[in-house]
Design a protein around this motif. Structure first.
Motif, PDB file in Angstrom:
ATOM      1  N   ALA A  38       5.835  23.580 -35.046  1.00  0.00           N
ATOM      2  CA  ALA A  38       5.038  24.493 -35.945  1.00  0.00           C
ATOM      3  C   ALA A  38       5.165  24.387 -37.531  1.00  0.00           C
ATOM      4  CB  ALA A  38       5.630  25.762 -35.657  1.00  0.00           C
TER       5      ALA A  38
ATOM      6  N   GLN B 146       1.957  23.226 -39.451  1.00  0.00           N
ATOM      7  CA  GLN B 146       0.742  24.155 -39.207  1.00  0.00           C
ATOM      8  C   GLN B 146       0.292  25.231 -40.330  1.00  0.00           C
ATOM      9  OE1 GLN B 146      -1.226  23.310 -36.496  1.00  0.00           O
ATOM     10  NE2 GLN B 146       0.507  21.662 -36.426  1.00  0.00           N
TER      11      GLN B 146
ATOM     12  N   ARG C 298       1.852  29.136 -39.195  1.00  0.00           N
ATOM     13  CA  ARG C 298       2.862  29.030 -38.566  1.00  0.00           C
ATOM     14  C   ARG C 298       3.406  30.061 -37.543  1.00  0.00           C
ATOM     15  NH1 ARG C 298       5.371  28.100 -44.291  1.00  0.00           N
ATOM     16  NH2 ARG C 298       5.319  25.802 -44.220  1.00  0.00           N
TER      17      ARG C 298
ATOM     18  N   ALA D  72       1.168  29.215 -34.669  1.00  0.00           N
ATOM     19  CA  ALA D  72       1.706  27.846 -34.057  1.00  0.00           C
ATOM     20  C   ALA D  72       2.931  27.994 -33.014  1.00  0.00           C
ATOM     21  CB  ALA D  72       2.059  26.818 -35.045  1.00  0.00           C
TER      22      ALA D  72
END
Length: 193
Positions: free
Chosen positions: A167, A170, A173, A176
């Motif tokens: 994650a 990303q 987060r 994710a």
């Protein structure tokens, strides 16, 4: 249930441990891991080297000062979950509660660069990750009454511990993390275009 009050002695020990860890990280980030000795850390924290070793098992442990609490937190997430809460939901909540604040820390990038650029720290991190996997897998196995070597429990533990790394890059987060736990809960499906 309330937590018992922490005594003065425990508070002082925790403050000393934190002062040592903070001094170590500051020195390692400023000068590089290999250029700083335990004696330098002790001096910066205004303690003896003996005191450093009372709180930490070695130089690498100064960098990963939350290693023990990570294991404790993983086990507590599984064993202390609310009635009716699944193990997977408890672990999702634990990752969101503990990792998201770390991911937002201003020194996170420097910390990762320090670990990635130092072979001794990379090796220690890998050994630590394996220990966390074993600890979490055992806690999950205990919850289901199966052997600690159970493959499903080990696979779950490994994937859960990999969620922060997956994650990390990303934009969102939290989303994710939710998506990754959704894959665990519902199985992998081919992505849609």
């Amino acid at each position: 249930m309330t937590e018992p009050p922490i005594g003065r002695r425990e508070r002082k020990k925790a403050a000393t441990r934190q002062a040592i860890a903070d001094a170590a990280l500051r020195l390692f980030l400023e000068h590089g891991y290999d250029s700083v000795g335990v004696r330098d850390v002790a001096e910066a924290a205004d303690v003896s080297t003996t005191t450093v070793f009372k709180h930490f098992t070695g130089k690498e442990a100064l960098v990963f000062d939350r290693e023990e609490s990570t294991d404790e937190g993983l086990v507590a997430a599984v064993r202390g979950r609310a009635a009716g809460e699944s193990v997977l939901d408890a672990l999702r909540r634990h990752v969101l509660d503990t990792w998201l604040p770390i991911a937002e820390h201003p020194q996170r990038e420097q910390f990762h660069q320090l670990v990635d650029s130092t072979p001794a720290l990379r090796a220690y991190a890998e050994r630590m990750w394996v220990r966390h996997t074993r600890t979490l897998a055992a806690a999950v196995a205990d919850e289901f009454g199966v052997d600690h070597g159970n493959l499903a429990c080990t696979a779950l533990a490994r994937f859960v511990l990999e969620v922060p790394a997956l994650a990390q890059g990303q934009k969102d987060r939290r989303a994710a993390v939710e998506e990754l736990f959704g894959i665990l809960a519902n199985g992998w499906r081919p992505p849609r275009t």
